[in-house]
Design a protein around this motif. Structure first.
Motif, PDB file in Angstrom:
ATOM      1  N   LEU A 120      29.586  31.128  43.946  1.00 13.14           N
ATOM      2  CA  LEU A 120      30.171  32.457  44.100  1.00 13.14           C
ATOM      3  C   LEU A 120      29.471  33.225  45.213  1.00 13.14           C
ATOM      4  O   LEU A 120      28.254  33.148  45.370  1.00 13.14           O
ATOM      5  CB  LEU A 120      30.078  33.228  42.795  1.00 13.14           C
ATOM      6  CG  LEU A 120      30.897  32.679  41.632  1.00 13.14           C
ATOM      7  CD1 LEU A 120      30.652  33.521  40.388  1.00 13.14           C
ATOM      8  CD2 LEU A 120      32.370  32.624  41.970  1.00 13.14           C
ATOM      9  N   ASP A 121      30.252  33.965  45.989  1.00 16.50           N
ATOM     10  CA  ASP A 121      29.735  34.733  47.124  1.00 16.50           C
ATOM     11  C   ASP A 121      30.114  36.200  46.935  1.00 16.50           C
ATOM     12  O   ASP A 121      31.127  36.664  47.456  1.00 16.50           O
ATOM     13  CB  ASP A 121      30.319  34.176  48.423  1.00 16.50           C
ATOM     14  CG  ASP A 121      29.748  34.821  49.667  1.00 16.50           C
ATOM     15  OD1 ASP A 121      29.021  35.833  49.548  1.00 16.50           O
ATOM     16  OD2 ASP A 121      30.022  34.320  50.764  1.00 16.50           O
ATOM     17  N   PRO A 122      29.322  36.966  46.161  1.00 15.97           N
ATOM     18  CA  PRO A 122      29.684  38.363  45.909  1.00 15.97           C
ATOM     19  C   PRO A 122      29.704  39.219  47.176  1.00 15.97           C
ATOM     20  O   PRO A 122      30.524  40.138  47.284  1.00 15.97           O
ATOM     21  CB  PRO A 122      28.632  38.853  44.920  1.00 15.97           C
ATOM     22  CG  PRO A 122      27.541  37.840  44.932  1.00 15.97           C
ATOM     23  CD  PRO A 122      28.126  36.561  45.450  1.00 15.97           C
TER      24      PRO A 122
ATOM     25  N   ARG B  90      35.652  41.072  51.815  1.00 17.53           N
ATOM     26  CA  ARG B  90      37.090  40.854  51.724  1.00 17.53           C
ATOM     27  C   ARG B  90      37.789  42.080  51.135  1.00 17.53           C
ATOM     28  O   ARG B  90      38.809  42.542  51.642  1.00 17.53           O
ATOM     29  CB  ARG B  90      37.415  39.624  50.876  1.00 17.53           C
ATOM     30  CG  ARG B  90      38.907  39.257  50.906  1.00 17.53           C
ATOM     31  CD  ARG B  90      39.316  38.399  49.740  1.00 17.53           C
ATOM     32  NE  ARG B  90      39.100  39.040  48.453  1.00 17.53           N
ATOM     33  CZ  ARG B  90      39.879  39.994  47.929  1.00 17.53           C
ATOM     34  NH1 ARG B  90      40.906  40.456  48.601  1.00 17.53           N
ATOM     35  NH2 ARG B  90      39.613  40.496  46.734  1.00 17.53           N
ATOM     36  N   HIS B  91      37.203  42.637  50.084  1.00 17.95           N
ATOM     37  CA  HIS B  91      37.773  43.822  49.447  1.00 17.95           C
ATOM     38  C   HIS B  91      37.788  45.014  50.415  1.00 17.95           C
ATOM     39  O   HIS B  91      38.787  45.744  50.512  1.00 17.95           O
ATOM     40  CB  HIS B  91      36.991  44.163  48.181  1.00 17.95           C
ATOM     41  CG  HIS B  91      37.519  45.337  47.445  1.00 17.95           C
ATOM     42  ND1 HIS B  91      38.696  45.299  46.720  1.00 17.95           N
ATOM     43  CD2 HIS B  91      37.047  46.608  47.328  1.00 17.95           C
ATOM     44  CE1 HIS B  91      38.917  46.496  46.193  1.00 17.95           C
ATOM     45  NE2 HIS B  91      37.932  47.295  46.542  1.00 17.95           N
ATOM     46  N   ALA B  92      36.687  45.216  51.134  1.00 15.57           N
ATOM     47  CA  ALA B  92      36.605  46.328  52.092  1.00 15.57           C
ATOM     48  C   ALA B  92      37.616  46.150  53.226  1.00 15.57           C
ATOM     49  O   ALA B  92      38.247  47.118  53.655  1.00 15.57           O
ATOM     50  CB  ALA B  92      35.189  46.440  52.649  1.00 15.57           C
ATOM     51  N   LEU B  93      37.785  44.920  53.706  1.00 19.48           N
ATOM     52  CA  LEU B  93      38.776  44.672  54.752  1.00 19.48           C
ATOM     53  C   LEU B  93      40.180  44.988  54.249  1.00 19.48           C
ATOM     54  O   LEU B  93      40.995  45.569  54.978  1.00 19.48           O
ATOM     55  CB  LEU B  93      38.691  43.223  55.238  1.00 19.48           C
ATOM     56  CG  LEU B  93      37.464  42.874  56.082  1.00 19.48           C
ATOM     57  CD1 LEU B  93      37.388  41.366  56.307  1.00 19.48           C
ATOM     58  CD2 LEU B  93      37.491  43.620  57.405  1.00 19.48           C
ATOM     59  N   GLY B  94      40.449  44.616  52.998  1.00 17.45           N
ATOM     60  CA  GLY B  94      41.750  44.949  52.415  1.00 17.45           C
ATOM     61  C   GLY B  94      41.962  46.445  52.363  1.00 17.45           C
ATOM     62  O   GLY B  94      43.065  46.934  52.634  1.00 17.45           O
ATOM     63  N   GLY B  95      40.910  47.190  52.038  1.00 19.58           N
ATOM     64  CA  GLY B  95      40.998  48.645  52.001  1.00 19.58           C
ATOM     65  C   GLY B  95      41.236  49.267  53.366  1.00 19.58           C
ATOM     66  O   GLY B  95      41.752  50.378  53.469  1.00 19.58           O
ATOM     67  N   LEU B  96      40.877  48.531  54.421  1.00 22.05           N
ATOM     68  CA  LEU B  96      41.105  49.011  55.785  1.00 22.05           C
ATOM     69  C   LEU B  96      42.443  48.531  56.344  1.00 22.05           C
ATOM     70  O   LEU B  96      42.718  48.695  57.530  1.00 22.05           O
ATOM     71  CB  LEU B  96      39.965  48.538  56.704  1.00 22.05           C
ATOM     72  CG  LEU B  96      38.599  49.149  56.413  1.00 22.05           C
ATOM     73  CD1 LEU B  96      37.512  48.466  57.238  1.00 22.05           C
ATOM     74  CD2 LEU B  96      38.621  50.650  56.699  1.00 22.05           C
ATOM     75  N   GLY B  97      43.232  47.898  55.491  1.00 26.18           N
ATOM     76  CA  GLY B  97      44.564  47.486  55.913  1.00 26.18           C
ATOM     77  C   GLY B  97      44.680  46.032  56.344  1.00 26.18           C
ATOM     78  O   GLY B  97      45.739  45.611  56.787  1.00 26.18           O
TER      79      GLY B  97
ATOM     80  N   VAL C 253      43.620  38.818  54.912  1.00 22.13           N
ATOM     81  CA  VAL C 253      42.367  38.112  54.660  1.00 22.13           C
ATOM     82  C   VAL C 253      42.332  37.737  53.183  1.00 22.13           C
ATOM     83  O   VAL C 253      42.300  38.600  52.309  1.00 22.13           O
ATOM     84  CB  VAL C 253      41.137  38.980  55.031  1.00 22.13           C
ATOM     85  CG1 VAL C 253      39.850  38.239  54.712  1.00 22.13           C
ATOM     86  CG2 VAL C 253      41.185  39.372  56.499  1.00 22.13           C
ATOM     87  N   THR C 254      42.326  36.443  52.901  1.00 21.05           N
ATOM     88  CA  THR C 254      42.368  35.985  51.513  1.00 21.05           C
ATOM     89  C   THR C 254      41.022  35.461  51.021  1.00 21.05           C
ATOM     90  O   THR C 254      40.853  35.213  49.836  1.00 21.05           O
ATOM     91  CB  THR C 254      43.428  34.886  51.333  1.00 21.05           C
ATOM     92  OG1 THR C 254      43.100  33.786  52.190  1.00 21.05           O
ATOM     93  CG2 THR C 254      44.820  35.417  51.663  1.00 21.05           C
ATOM     94  N   GLY C 255      40.065  35.292  51.920  1.00 16.77           N
ATOM     95  CA  GLY C 255      38.753  34.831  51.508  1.00 16.77           C
ATOM     96  C   GLY C 255      37.714  35.066  52.591  1.00 16.77           C
ATOM     97  O   GLY C 255      38.028  34.980  53.784  1.00 16.77           O
ATOM     98  N   VAL C 256      36.499  35.376  52.175  1.00 14.31           N
ATOM     99  CA  VAL C 256      35.389  35.602  53.110  1.00 14.31           C
ATOM    100  C   VAL C 256      34.162  34.903  52.541  1.00 14.31           C
ATOM    101  O   VAL C 256      33.866  35.027  51.351  1.00 14.31           O
ATOM    102  CB  VAL C 256      35.083  37.109  53.308  1.00 14.31           C
ATOM    103  CG1 VAL C 256      33.856  37.321  54.177  1.00 14.31           C
ATOM    104  CG2 VAL C 256      36.286  37.841  53.884  1.00 14.31           C
ATOM    105  N   ARG C 257      33.451  34.167  53.374  1.00 14.59           N
ATOM    106  CA  ARG C 257      32.153  33.597  53.023  1.00 14.59           C
ATOM    107  C   ARG C 257      31.149  34.219  53.984  1.00 14.59           C
ATOM    108  O   ARG C 257      31.325  34.173  55.201  1.00 14.59           O
ATOM    109  CB  ARG C 257      32.150  32.077  53.176  1.00 14.59           C
ATOM    110  CG  ARG C 257      33.164  31.348  52.325  1.00 14.59           C
ATOM    111  CD  ARG C 257      32.898  31.430  50.866  1.00 14.59           C
ATOM    112  NE  ARG C 257      31.849  30.512  50.465  1.00 14.59           N
ATOM    113  CZ  ARG C 257      31.393  30.393  49.247  1.00 14.59           C
ATOM    114  NH1 ARG C 257      31.899  31.134  48.281  1.00 14.59           N
ATOM    115  NH2 ARG C 257      30.443  29.552  48.959  1.00 14.59           N
TER     116      ARG C 257
END
Length: 79
Positions: free
Chosen positions: A14-16, A22-29, A33-37
């Motif tokens: 797991l990569d918190p 990824r969550h922050a990028l989604g919040g920026l529109g 992006v479906t995954g970030v490592r």
């Protein structure tokens, strides 16, 4: 001689921090992006002149200190 070591969490670990990015990028529109490592990049300046010997030395550094080989993988680039 310069060595570049890239350290990433192994697949399945797991990569918190990656998930937070990824969550922050989604919040920026950036919904595509479906995954970030997230990982680390370490650059080392070496006195070595032989690339093969330098690679072996850096691998020992990774195994002994730079990477937690239980959960991380690493790659080495010598330039």
């Amino acid at each position: 001689m310069r060595a570049r070591v890239t350290i990433m969490l192994k697949d399945g670990v797991l990569d918190p921090q990656g998930e937070a990015i990824r969550h922050a990028l989604g919040g920026l529109g950036h919904q595509d992006v479906t995954g970030v490592r997230q990982g680390k990049l370490i650059e080392l300046d070496l006195a070595a002149t032989d690339a093969e010997a330098a690679h072996a030395e850096v691998a020992r550094m990774c195994e002994g200190l730079l990477a937690n080989t239980v959960i991380e993988k690493y790659s080495i680039e010598i330039a």
